[in-house]
Design an enzyme around this catalytic site. Structure first.
Site, mmCIF file in Angstrom:
data_model
loop_
_atom_site.group_PDB
_atom_site.id
_atom_site.type_symbol
_atom_site.label_atom_id
_atom_site.label_comp_id
_atom_site.label_asym_id
_atom_site.label_seq_id
_atom_site.Cartn_x
_atom_site.Cartn_y
_atom_site.Cartn_z
ATOM 1 N N THR A 82 29.790 20.539 -5.096
ATOM 2 C CA THR A 82 31.240 20.643 -5.340
ATOM 3 C C THR A 82 31.543 21.710 -6.393
ATOM 4 O OG1 THR A 82 31.206 18.833 -6.973
ATOM 5 C CG2 THR A 82 31.696 18.243 -4.680
ATOM 6 N N LYS A 121 23.272 8.839 -6.395
ATOM 7 C CA LYS A 121 21.984 9.354 -6.863
ATOM 8 C C LYS A 121 22.129 10.129 -8.182
ATOM 9 C CE LYS A 121 18.964 10.990 -3.768
ATOM 10 N NZ LYS A 121 18.495 11.701 -2.542
ATOM 11 N N TYR A 159 31.451 5.923 -6.942
ATOM 12 C CA TYR A 159 31.686 6.653 -8.197
ATOM 13 C C TYR A 159 31.741 5.682 -9.370
ATOM 14 C CZ TYR A 159 33.881 10.077 -11.342
ATOM 15 O OH TYR A 159 34.170 10.937 -12.384
#
Ligand code: UDP
Length: 314
Positions: free
Chosen positions: A37, A93, A147
């Site tokens: 990202t 992860k 998240y």
């Protein structure tokens, strides 16, 4: 010899501003990012600057940085709801294996480490505003769980390394942040509204727009990160702007500042979208001597100017 800082997620929105700020202060900076990202465009102005280096690494696998490191800022993670839902496993992860690798490296290098946590650890809060002492109200299997729980796990891991090994650690809980270098298509409210307004498209307010957020300009946030590394203790500290707005107010303000003829329309509210969010920043004020300085209108003008410059491509 100048201090050496490692910034994970350094090619991201906040990370790239932090790299720039640290270089200006005379530190050497190693930026690592796997670029899922983040973007090289965010750090193109830093290549060739004295003391800057970049390595494309996925820190969930391993981190290799030769030589001494004094400070590690661990910012790597997809961070917008659209991004982390697109990369749920990578998000889990990097918050678990990635944080473990960062803490192992910090031990090895005897470095101080700051972990970017999030207001999402408070979930859809039942306490308002949110103080660091609030434990949160999080759906562990919901659409934001990859998240929220990866950041909550990160915090637990950091505290374990601090308590077990005496590592010098800081946890900052970052609230909504905006400014230049957000991605036009990251799905968050501010870039969405600005790009829609500039393109004359409908401005999409989810739900009735009465949900609230408190938006902090990235330059204020980065000052807070640097001060937290210097002055915080091991307990979490909120960083954000404590001026709260409804999303409808944000949409209207952006429409006004861009002089756009776009309509404001409503779309369904996503599941588990927090109803309210505002940080209690009294701890950051007293511990760090920090408070945000940039008001919403000034910050939005700066951000609108950025999206005009890059052409608001979506
Ligand atoms: N939102 C909206 N329209 C959009 C994007 C987001 O109304 O085009 C809303 C979203 O539902 C939430 C708020 O804006 O209530 C902030 O969303 P964002 O994705 O920026 O961050 P969050 O605080 O939810 O992580």
């Amino acid at each position: 010899m100048s201090a050496h800082a490692l910034v994970t997620g350094g090619a991201g929105f906040i990370g790239s501003h932090l790299c720039e700020r640290l270089l200006k202060a005379g530190s050497r900076v190693t930026c690592v990012d796997n670029l899922i990202t983040g973007s090289l465009a965010n750090i193109e102005g830093l290549f060739g600057k004295d003391g800057f280096s970049f390595a494309k690494q996925d820190i969930a696998n391993f981190i290799y940085v030769p030589g001494k490191i004094d400070e590690i800022y661990h910012l790597a993670s997809p961070a917008s709801p659209v991004d982390y839902q697109l990369y749920p496993i990578e998000t889990l992860k990097v918050g678990s294996l990635g944080t473990r690798n960062v803490l192992g490296l910090a031990r090895e290098k005897k470095a101080r480490v700051l972990i970017a946590s999030t207001s999402e650890v408070y979930g859809d809060p039942e306490e308002h505003p949110q103080k660091e002492s609030y434990w949160g109200h999080v759906n562990p299997i919901g659409p934001r769980s990859m998240y929220d729980e990866s950041k909550r796990f990160s915090e637990a891991l950091v505290m374990a390394y601090h308590r077990k090994h005496g590592l010098l650690t800081r946890i900052v809980r970052i609230f909504n942040t905006y400014g230049p270098r957000m991605r036009a298509n990251d799905g968050r409210a501010v870039p969405n509204f600005i790009c829609q307004a500039l393109a004359g498209e409908d401005i999409t307010v989810y739900g009735d727009g009465t949900q609230t957020r408190s938006f902090c300009h990235v330059s204020d946030l980065v000052e807070g990160l640097v001060l937290a590394m210097e002055r915080a203790d091991s307990d979490p500290v909120n960083l954000g702007n404590d001026h709260e707005n409804t999303l409808m107010e944000i949409a209207q303000k952006i429409k006004e500042l861009t002089k756009s003829s776009s309509r404001i329309v409503h779309r369904p509210l996503p599941q588990d979208d927090p109803r309210v969010r505002r940080p209690d920043i009294s701890r950051a004020k007293s511990l760090l001597g920090w408070a945000p300085r940039i008001g919403l209108e000034e910050g939005l003008r700066d951000t609108i100017e950025y999206f005009r410059r890059i052409g608001a491509k979506r």
